[in-house]
Design a protein around this motif. Structure first.
Motif, PDB file in Angstrom:
ATOM      1  N   LEU B 113       0.831  -1.205   0.000  1.00  0.00           N
ATOM      2  CA  LEU B 113       0.000   0.000   0.000  1.00  0.00           C
ATOM      3  C   LEU B 113       0.867   1.257   0.000  1.00  0.00           C
ATOM      4  N   GLU B 114       1.960   1.226   0.728  1.00  0.00           N
ATOM      5  CA  GLU B 114       2.850   2.392   0.745  1.00  0.00           C
ATOM      6  C   GLU B 114       3.422   2.639  -0.644  1.00  0.00           C
ATOM      7  N   ARG B 115       3.541   1.605  -1.391  1.00  0.00           N
ATOM      8  CA  ARG B 115       4.109   1.741  -2.722  1.00  0.00           C
ATOM      9  C   ARG B 115       3.097   2.274  -3.729  1.00  0.00           C
ATOM     10  N   ARG B 116       1.879   2.497  -3.275  1.00  0.00           N
ATOM     11  CA  ARG B 116       0.821   3.048  -4.145  1.00  0.00           C
ATOM     12  C   ARG B 116       0.649   2.216  -5.405  1.00  0.00           C
ATOM     13  N   LEU B 117       0.646   0.924  -5.220  1.00  0.00           N
ATOM     14  CA  LEU B 117       0.461   0.046  -6.366  1.00  0.00           C
ATOM     15  C   LEU B 117      -0.954   0.189  -6.885  1.00  0.00           C
ATOM     16  N   GLU B 118      -1.067  -0.046  -8.153  1.00  0.00           N
ATOM     17  CA  GLU B 118      -2.385   0.100  -8.751  1.00  0.00           C
ATOM     18  C   GLU B 118      -3.294  -1.055  -8.349  1.00  0.00           C
ATOM     19  N   GLY B 119      -2.697  -2.201  -8.135  1.00  0.00           N
ATOM     20  CA  GLY B 119      -3.520  -3.343  -7.762  1.00  0.00           C
ATOM     21  C   GLY B 119      -2.710  -4.399  -7.035  1.00  0.00           C
ATOM     22  N   VAL B 120      -3.412  -5.267  -6.354  1.00  0.00           N
ATOM     23  CA  VAL B 120      -2.771  -6.358  -5.636  1.00  0.00           C
ATOM     24  C   VAL B 120      -3.484  -7.663  -5.997  1.00  0.00           C
ATOM     25  N   VAL B 121      -2.688  -8.662  -6.373  1.00  0.00           N
ATOM     26  CA  VAL B 121      -3.221 -10.008  -6.596  1.00  0.00           C
ATOM     27  C   VAL B 121      -2.727 -10.875  -5.455  1.00  0.00           C
ATOM     28  N   ALA B 122      -3.623 -11.595  -4.820  1.00  0.00           N
ATOM     29  CA  ALA B 122      -3.233 -12.333  -3.627  1.00  0.00           C
ATOM     30  C   ALA B 122      -3.825 -13.729  -3.601  1.00  0.00           C
ATOM     31  N   VAL B 123      -2.994 -14.681  -3.188  1.00  0.00           N
ATOM     32  CA  VAL B 123      -3.481 -15.986  -2.744  1.00  0.00           C
ATOM     33  C   VAL B 123      -3.453 -15.898  -1.229  1.00  0.00           C
ATOM     34  N   PRO B 124      -4.580 -15.560  -0.618  1.00  0.00           N
ATOM     35  CA  PRO B 124      -4.558 -15.169   0.794  1.00  0.00           C
ATOM     36  C   PRO B 124      -4.436 -16.367   1.718  1.00  0.00           C
ATOM     37  N   CYS B 125      -3.845 -16.138   2.876  1.00  0.00           N
ATOM     38  CA  CYS B 125      -3.882 -17.173   3.895  1.00  0.00           C
ATOM     39  C   CYS B 125      -4.510 -16.636   5.172  1.00  0.00           C
ATOM     40  N   GLY B 126      -4.434 -15.313   5.373  1.00  0.00           N
ATOM     41  CA  GLY B 126      -4.959 -14.743   6.610  1.00  0.00           C
ATOM     42  C   GLY B 126      -6.402 -14.305   6.466  1.00  0.00           C
ATOM     43  N   GLU B 127      -6.860 -13.643   7.493  1.00  0.00           N
ATOM     44  CA  GLU B 127      -8.257 -13.247   7.515  1.00  0.00           C
ATOM     45  C   GLU B 127      -8.437 -11.814   7.028  1.00  0.00           C
ATOM     46  N   SER B 128      -9.507 -11.205   7.397  1.00  0.00           N
ATOM     47  CA  SER B 128      -9.981 -10.044   6.670  1.00  0.00           C
ATOM     48  C   SER B 128      -9.233  -8.739   6.921  1.00  0.00           C
ATOM     49  N   ALA B 129      -8.700  -8.533   8.127  1.00  0.00           N
ATOM     50  CA  ALA B 129      -8.245  -7.194   8.509  1.00  0.00           C
ATOM     51  C   ALA B 129      -7.421  -6.465   7.445  1.00  0.00           C
ATOM     52  N   PRO B 130      -6.256  -6.984   7.048  1.00  0.00           N
ATOM     53  CA  PRO B 130      -5.461  -6.205   6.098  1.00  0.00           C
ATOM     54  C   PRO B 130      -6.114  -6.111   4.733  1.00  0.00           C
ATOM     55  N   TRP B 131      -6.890  -7.088   4.382  1.00  0.00           N
ATOM     56  CA  TRP B 131      -7.466  -7.100   3.034  1.00  0.00           C
ATOM     57  C   TRP B 131      -8.507  -6.008   2.858  1.00  0.00           C
ATOM     58  N   ALA B 132      -9.226  -5.718   3.911  1.00  0.00           N
ATOM     59  CA  ALA B 132     -10.239  -4.678   3.796  1.00  0.00           C
ATOM     60  C   ALA B 132      -9.586  -3.346   3.441  1.00  0.00           C
ATOM     61  N   GLU B 133      -8.481  -3.029   4.115  1.00  0.00           N
ATOM     62  CA  GLU B 133      -7.799  -1.775   3.810  1.00  0.00           C
ATOM     63  C   GLU B 133      -7.259  -1.792   2.382  1.00  0.00           C
ATOM     64  N   ALA B 134      -6.689  -2.915   1.994  1.00  0.00           N
ATOM     65  CA  ALA B 134      -6.130  -3.016   0.652  1.00  0.00           C
ATOM     66  C   ALA B 134      -7.213  -2.809  -0.402  1.00  0.00           C
ATOM     67  N   ALA B 135      -8.372  -3.379  -0.158  1.00  0.00           N
ATOM     68  CA  ALA B 135      -9.449  -3.253  -1.136  1.00  0.00           C
ATOM     69  C   ALA B 135      -9.886  -1.801  -1.266  1.00  0.00           C
ATOM     70  N   ARG B 136      -9.789  -1.054  -0.175  1.00  0.00           N
ATOM     71  CA  ARG B 136     -10.175   0.349  -0.226  1.00  0.00           C
ATOM     72  C   ARG B 136      -9.125   1.174  -0.974  1.00  0.00           C
ATOM     73  N   ALA B 137      -7.844   0.877  -0.724  1.00  0.00           N
ATOM     74  CA  ALA B 137      -6.786   1.759  -1.211  1.00  0.00           C
ATOM     75  C   ALA B 137      -6.304   1.402  -2.614  1.00  0.00           C
ATOM     76  N   ALA B 138      -6.497   0.175  -3.037  1.00  0.00           N
ATOM     77  CA  ALA B 138      -6.001  -0.233  -4.350  1.00  0.00           C
ATOM     78  C   ALA B 138      -6.975  -1.257  -4.909  1.00  0.00           C
ATOM     79  N   GLY B 139      -6.714  -1.677  -6.121  1.00  0.00           N
ATOM     80  CA  GLY B 139      -7.493  -2.792  -6.629  1.00  0.00           C
ATOM     81  C   GLY B 139      -7.037  -4.058  -5.937  1.00  0.00           C
TER      82      GLY B 139
END
Lengths: 337, 337
Positions: B113-139
DNA sequence: CGGATGCGTGGAAACGTTTCCAGAAGGAGG
DNA sequence: CCTCCTTCTGGAAACGTTTCCACGCATCCG
């Protein structure tokens, strides 16, 4: 659009310099102020912009990683090593794949340079032109193999020579005299480290180097398969195959199975590169294990933290012979196919 | 230190705006001027700074890729798909590995997120907390599986359900009635898509669901091996094993070999995930092939070019049953071990 | 009691680029 | 000949940060 340091400063009622100090721990900040800044930042969802940060200071850091491909287990493990080291050092990694195409590789390196990366780790496939510029503009370290014509760039290599020597001695020790080498240089091409090690090992053992059993092959499935098929179909006298890479080993295993050759009763097979499937094969394959992860880690550390040591080629990392069940004593020349 | 646009402007005797126009093709530039600028840039070895460029305009682009690991062939191929799509679209990819650790995953997402990436592709292992912020700030797009508790984030998935159904029907069609499922949820845990598909397929075929043959296992080598060993040692009545992932399939193959079980005469083995070694096994393993590369490509394209379509979960990509030699008709209950 | 020292803080410059705006040159049309 | 438009060009602002410098204030020592 995005929330900046100014927003946080305004929210906390302080100056931007104070916010910056809080986030970098660079200067003295009162405890109460720090708390207010942190609270405001959390509330606003502030993230410092890595771009702006890098613009001001030095290059901004980061490592570029160029590989031919990722589906090769050796490359994947090497990448894991690079990523682990970068993570430990707090740097990010930009990755791209050359697909073995020198032009694409050059383009990738160009983009990396524009990113002002602190260093580049590369498993090169092309020649010198783009690498020379990269070495000038950033740290550059080769891994697994080096590009020709680029002096002064260190390479983190495995000690393939010793690995192949041990493997050759092992096969000879089992009694093999007609050992085929799969993956030789094309006729007229210059033999690589492994091939030279194979030749040297045979010579040291007092055995003749069987030129006709040094089968040229490129490290891709088609070439490997064709080479293995050509070898095993036509040469009944071969009692052992030393494959110079895991793709070549794979081809040898498949061809042997198709020809109904028993391993190791009819033919012994061994290869360079200990990939996961070597253990799943029946029988499990004897192989030379190269420390891919350690090589990646070392290359990354070298490029990020040891600018002084660059220029001196580091010691090759030891490659270890892993004996499994795919090699046995020769059974004399096979009869027909 | 590094050569900037000012140096080029001075070298060519023009203003910086002109240099910028030459490099971006944004405005009209006289042919002679363009030539002079290009020559000066080449001579000085000028590379525009991606950091400064992104600072001015929009976020700067780029895709972040978060995976548990790269040595998993499926993950590696998925990554290759992401990289190929990003290359086609002219974006770079920053990659990092979570190692299956939710905390590390959260840290990685933060850096992205600090890198201001346009989008993030993830094979997630954890739960929701960080992903919610990521979804708001980037694709944000998930691949292979989705994180729970993050609504509105699309996931590019394989049609595991259909794949497992076909596999189950195939085994049942061969006559198997005691089919073990390796990789079930822990007791009390919620069964995943594959397990539900297995149960549903059996039910639809009018067969009982053998609860004691749904063996729990986590997707790592130790857990998989223990589960496979426990199953095959104690249950002589099992005639087929359906492994829910390639690590579980690997474990089943190894345990069967150690117990001197012939495949498929004594026990049939099949698995989800068609990895390269499935073909090298003896006999080659029947598997459900999931289109890893296409999934990676699709996830990347979705995150970069289809902001509108985000929010609608795309169709799962078809998984194909690849029949090889590891499954045959059941031989009745085995006698002893 | 006065000057020096220290800490906590804010303003402003600088980083390298893109882009807006304005100016200069030159031709066309009145 | 003057004006207007087009084409090319340069200056300067802005992006979000770090860091240097300066300022106010309290404390301490002589």
């Amino acid at each position: 659009m995005s929330v900046t340091i100014k927003d946080v400063a305004a929210g906390a009622g302080v100056g931007i310099a104070t916010v910056s100090r809080v986030f970098n721990g660079s200067g003295p900040v009162g405890a109460a102020t720090r708390e207010r800044v942190l609270a405001a930042a959390r509330e606003l969802g502030y993230r410092p912009s890595a771009g702006a940060r890098s613009l001001r200071g030095r290059g901004g850091g980061g490592v570029g990683l160029v590989l031919p491909d990722l589906t090769d287990p050796f490359a994947a493990e090497l990448a894991e090593g690079v990523l682990a080291a970068a993570r430990d050092l707090g740097e990010h990694v930009v990755i791209d794949l050359s697909g073995g195409d020198a032009a694409r590789e050059a383009a990738i390196v160009g983009r990396f340079l524009e990113r002002r990366l602190e260093g580049v780790v590369a498993v090169p496939c092309g020649e010198s032109a783009p690498w020379a510029e990269a070495a000038r503009a950033a740290g550059l370290v080769f891994a697994e193999r080096v590009a020709r014509g680029v002096p002064g760039v260190p390479g983190v290599l495995a000690d393939d020579a010793t690995g192949v020597r041990h493997l050759t001695e092992y096969l000879a020790g089992l009694g093999h005299r007609r050992i085929a080498y799969l993956g030789a240089a094309a006729p007229g091409g210059e033999p690589d480290v492994r091939e030279r090690a194979f030749r040297a090992a045979l010579t040291r053992l007092g055995l003749a180097v069987p030129e006709s059993l040094l089968v040229p092959a490129r490290p891709n499935r088609d070439s490997a398969y064709a080479a293995a098929a050509g070898l095993l179909q036509s040469r009944d006298d071969v009692t052992a195959v030393l494959a110079a890479g895991h793709l070549l080993g794979e081809a040898a295993v498949l061809v042997a199975r198709e020809l109904d050759l028993r391993v190791p009763a009819d033919v012994s097979i061994a290869m360079v590169d200990d990939v996961p499937w070597a253990e799943l094969c029946d029988p499990p394959l004897t192989a030379v294990a190269r420390p891919a992860r350690a090589m990646g880690r070392r290359a990354c550390e070298l490029v990020l933290r040891d600018p002084a040591r660059r220029g001196h080629a580091p010691e090759p990392l030891p490659a270890e012979l892993v004996v499994r069940g795919s090699c046995g004593p020769p059974r004399g020349a096979r009869a027909g196919r």
